[in-house]
Design a protein around this motif. Structure first.
Motif, PDB file in Angstrom:
ATOM      1  N   GLU A  37       1.066  -1.168   0.200  1.00 18.84           N
ATOM      2  CA  GLU A  37       0.050  -0.138  -0.065  1.00 18.84           C
ATOM      3  C   GLU A  37       0.753   1.431   0.091  1.00 18.84           C
ATOM      4  O   GLU A  37       2.064   1.134   0.439  1.00 18.84           O
ATOM      5  CB  GLU A  37      -0.875   0.067   1.091  1.00 18.84           C
ATOM      6  N   GLY A  38       0.197   2.451  -0.303  1.00 15.89           N
ATOM      7  CA  GLY A  38       0.941   3.805  -0.264  1.00 15.89           C
ATOM      8  C   GLY A  38      -0.019   4.669   0.264  1.00 15.89           C
ATOM      9  O   GLY A  38      -1.190   4.722  -0.036  1.00 15.89           O
ATOM     10  N   ILE A  39       0.259   5.345   1.360  1.00 13.88           N
ATOM     11  CA  ILE A  39      -0.562   5.919   2.193  1.00 13.88           C
ATOM     12  C   ILE A  39       0.225   7.440   2.678  1.00 13.88           C
ATOM     13  O   ILE A  39       1.305   7.294   2.874  1.00 13.88           O
ATOM     14  CB  ILE A  39      -0.970   5.172   3.655  1.00 13.88           C
ATOM     15  N   ARG A  40      -0.634   8.405   2.817  1.00 15.50           N
ATOM     16  CA  ARG A  40      -0.012   9.381   3.053  1.00 15.50           C
ATOM     17  C   ARG A  40      -0.326  10.231   4.485  1.00 15.50           C
ATOM     18  O   ARG A  40      -1.829  10.111   4.650  1.00 15.50           O
ATOM     19  CB  ARG A  40       0.001  10.623   2.067  1.00 15.50           C
ATOM     20  N   ALA A  41       0.471  10.875   5.412  1.00 20.14           N
ATOM     21  CA  ALA A  41       0.017  11.282   6.283  1.00 20.14           C
ATOM     22  C   ALA A  41       0.567  12.809   6.237  1.00 20.14           C
ATOM     23  O   ALA A  41       1.356  13.085   5.499  1.00 20.14           O
ATOM     24  CB  ALA A  41       0.815  10.700   7.569  1.00 20.14           C
ATOM     25  N   LEU A  87       4.977   6.793  12.710  1.00 18.51           N
ATOM     26  CA  LEU A  87       5.034   8.072  12.761  1.00 18.51           C
ATOM     27  C   LEU A  87       5.581   8.833  13.856  1.00 18.51           C
ATOM     28  O   LEU A  87       6.599   9.715  13.864  1.00 18.51           O
ATOM     29  CB  LEU A  87       3.878   8.760  12.194  1.00 18.51           C
ATOM     30  N   ARG A  88       4.828   8.313  14.777  1.00 19.25           N
ATOM     31  CA  ARG A  88       5.387   8.876  16.148  1.00 19.25           C
ATOM     32  C   ARG A  88       6.749   8.469  16.382  1.00 19.25           C
ATOM     33  O   ARG A  88       7.586   9.750  16.963  1.00 19.25           O
ATOM     34  CB  ARG A  88       4.525   8.241  17.360  1.00 19.25           C
ATOM     35  N   LEU A  89       7.222   7.121  16.338  1.00 21.08           N
ATOM     36  CA  LEU A  89       8.713   6.997  16.645  1.00 21.08           C
ATOM     37  C   LEU A  89       9.704   7.655  15.693  1.00 21.08           C
ATOM     38  O   LEU A  89      10.661   7.868  16.140  1.00 21.08           O
ATOM     39  CB  LEU A  89       8.782   5.367  16.679  1.00 21.08           C
ATOM     40  N   ILE A 121       6.447  -2.166   7.507  1.00 16.04           N
ATOM     41  CA  ILE A 121       5.873  -0.741   7.255  1.00 16.04           C
ATOM     42  C   ILE A 121       6.994   0.114   7.437  1.00 16.04           C
ATOM     43  O   ILE A 121       7.811   0.217   8.541  1.00 16.04           O
ATOM     44  CB  ILE A 121       4.745  -0.686   8.518  1.00 16.04           C
ATOM     45  N   ILE A 122       6.907   0.844   6.373  1.00 16.51           N
ATOM     46  CA  ILE A 122       8.385   1.737   6.306  1.00 16.51           C
ATOM     47  C   ILE A 122       7.633   3.175   6.154  1.00 16.51           C
ATOM     48  O   ILE A 122       6.333   3.236   5.599  1.00 16.51           O
ATOM     49  CB  ILE A 122       8.950   1.643   5.142  1.00 16.51           C
ATOM     50  N   SER A 123       7.964   4.213   6.742  1.00 15.85           N
ATOM     51  CA  SER A 123       7.692   5.497   6.596  1.00 15.85           C
ATOM     52  C   SER A 123       8.863   6.429   6.208  1.00 15.85           C
ATOM     53  O   SER A 123       9.731   6.356   6.889  1.00 15.85           O
ATOM     54  CB  SER A 123       6.845   5.956   7.938  1.00 15.85           C
ATOM     55  N   ASN A 300     -14.004  12.382   8.694  1.00 15.48           N
ATOM     56  CA  ASN A 300     -13.957  10.840   9.027  1.00 15.48           C
ATOM     57  C   ASN A 300     -12.880  10.167   7.944  1.00 15.48           C
ATOM     58  O   ASN A 300     -12.748   8.955   8.058  1.00 15.48           O
ATOM     59  CB  ASN A 300     -15.315  10.209   8.740  1.00 15.48           C
ATOM     60  N   TRP A 301     -12.329  10.960   7.170  1.00 11.37           N
ATOM     61  CA  TRP A 301     -11.401  10.414   6.421  1.00 11.37           C
ATOM     62  C   TRP A 301      -9.796  10.514   7.007  1.00 11.37           C
ATOM     63  O   TRP A 301      -8.906  10.051   6.404  1.00 11.37           O
ATOM     64  CB  TRP A 301     -11.245  11.555   4.990  1.00 11.37           C
ATOM     65  N   LEU A 302     -10.148  11.047   8.193  1.00  6.94           N
ATOM     66  CA  LEU A 302      -8.573  11.386   8.761  1.00  6.94           C
ATOM     67  C   LEU A 302      -8.518  10.416   9.953  1.00  6.94           C
ATOM     68  O   LEU A 302      -9.525  10.453  10.815  1.00  6.94           O
ATOM     69  CB  LEU A 302      -8.517  12.902   9.214  1.00  6.94           C
ATOM     70  N   THR A 303      -7.303   9.780  10.187  1.00  7.62           N
ATOM     71  CA  THR A 303      -6.883   9.248  11.416  1.00  7.62           C
ATOM     72  C   THR A 303      -5.973  10.334  12.176  1.00  7.62           C
ATOM     73  O   THR A 303      -4.580  10.076  11.593  1.00  7.62           O
ATOM     74  CB  THR A 303      -6.646   7.814  11.147  1.00  7.62           C
ATOM     75  N   TYR A 304      -6.180  10.937  13.272  1.00  6.57           N
ATOM     76  CA  TYR A 304      -5.368  11.778  13.816  1.00  6.57           C
ATOM     77  C   TYR A 304      -4.481  11.043  14.666  1.00  6.57           C
ATOM     78  O   TYR A 304      -4.905   9.932  15.493  1.00  6.57           O
ATOM     79  CB  TYR A 304      -5.873  12.646  14.767  1.00  6.57           C
ATOM     80  N   ILE A 305      -2.962  11.290  14.856  1.00 11.89           N
ATOM     81  CA  ILE A 305      -2.301  10.435  15.434  1.00 11.89           C
ATOM     82  C   ILE A 305      -1.802  11.231  16.705  1.00 11.89           C
ATOM     83  O   ILE A 305      -1.720  12.252  16.878  1.00 11.89           O
ATOM     84  CB  ILE A 305      -0.953   9.850  14.792  1.00 11.89           C
TER      85      ILE A 305
END
Ligand SMILES: Cc1ncc(COP(=O)(O)O)c(C=O)c1O
Length: 305
Positions: A37-41, A87-89, A121-123, A300-305
């Motif tokens: 997958e390819g996802i953006r934050a 992302l946090r780490l 999982i790579i970011s 609702n499309w966003l997942t806040y971290i």
């Protein structure tokens, strides 16, 4: 080059970037069976970071696994949680996230039975995929001599590793010819998608995009259809030919990596006035607002971290 981060999530654990290694007998390296997958934050306007349409991307990862008979050895919510935690780490406010499911070292030969199923999982921080100038001024696209997959040759609704050889061939050809991106036609000769993006045209204020038959069901494509309809625009998903594209008022590509990239030229034919048109600009503006949490309606499309 990918900008190195601190950690990679590998088979359930966060490990230092340099230690995320595989053996040369990794099955996917030899035969290409794997899904990703390819996802953006995005760094939102209120200072928080949000992953855009995380659930839909993870669902598509599992759908790809289902079609390719790869039984992902983690629960969806574990993968979702790992996407947030990486992302946090890594201390990344904005990043591209790449979950990759592959068959590891163990057996050789085409029957993958017995291969361990591994997940990474790579970011990393990734700017505009087709360039900042491409986003602003539009890119030049070349129709490829390589046809997109026939629906009974590759599973086009999946993000399968091996499917991308076709994309790479098309991309190499387009760049070699001096273009920015490749457009692939389907096996019947109609416009299908770009090497890593879906495509839209605008004619007389109406948007058109190829139907789902042999394209990757793009999550950005889905967003654009919703946003355009909410803006009161008509969107048709129906097939069209390359000359219809040449005659369009506007053309743009959509993808998580490429976001909303205007197309100013197809095969040497100027599209409209040769710069991004009003509909493309409007969609771009709304999209970049939505991914950064500016529009209440699409929270609702966003997942806040
Ligand atoms: C072949 C192909 N088509 C379309 C897309 C766009 O999909 P999405 O908007 O979900 O990133 C991608 C990117 O993942 C792709 O690789």
């Amino acid at each position: 080059m990918v900008e190195k981060a601190k950690f990679i999530w590998f088979d359930g654990k966060f490990i230092p970037w340099e230690q995320a290694q595989v053996h040369v007998l990794t099955h996917t390296l030899h035969y290409g069976l794997g899904v990703f997958e390819g996802i953006r934050a995005y760094h939102c306007h209120d200072g928080r970071t949000a992953i855009f349409r995380l659930k839909e991307h993870i669902q598509r990862l599992y759908d790809s696994g289902h079609v390719m008979m790869i039984d992902i050895p983690f629960k969806k919510d574990e993968i979702e949680a790992a996407c947030c935690e990486i992302l946090r780490l890594n201390g990344q406010k904005e990043a591209y996230i790449r979950p990759l499911v592959f068959l590891g070292e163990g057996v050789m030969g085409l029957h993958p039975k017995g291969s361990p199923i591994q997940v990474a999982i790579i970011s990393w921080v990734w700017g505009a995929y087709l360039g900042d100038e491409g986003l602003r001024r539009g890119i030049r696209v070349k129709t490829s001599s390589f046809t997109r997959h026939h629906v009974n040759i590759a599973m086009t609704k999946t993000k399968t590793v091996g499917n991308y050889v076709n994309s790479i061939m098309a991309k190499l050809e387009a760049v070699h010819a001096g273009y920015d991106e490749a457009l692939l036609l389907d096996t019947a000769g109609y416009v299908c998608e770009a090497s890593g993006e879906n495509i839209f045209l605008v004619k007389d204020g109406i948007l058109k995009t190829p139907p789902m038959t042999s394209i990757l069901p793009g999550i950005t494509r889905d967003c654009v259809i919703t946003l355009a309809q909410d803006l009161g625009l008509t969107v048709k998903d129906e097939r069209f030919s390359r000359d219809e594209l040449y005659l369009a008022d506007e053309v743009f590509l959509t993808g998580t990596a490429a976001e909303i990239t205007p197309v100013r030229d197809v095969d040497g034919r100027k599209i409209g006035p040769g710069h991004p048109g009003p509909v493309t600009q409007q969609i771009q503006e709304v999209y970049f607002g939505v991914v950064k949490g500016q529009h209440e309606r699409y929270q609702n499309w966003l997942t806040y971290i």
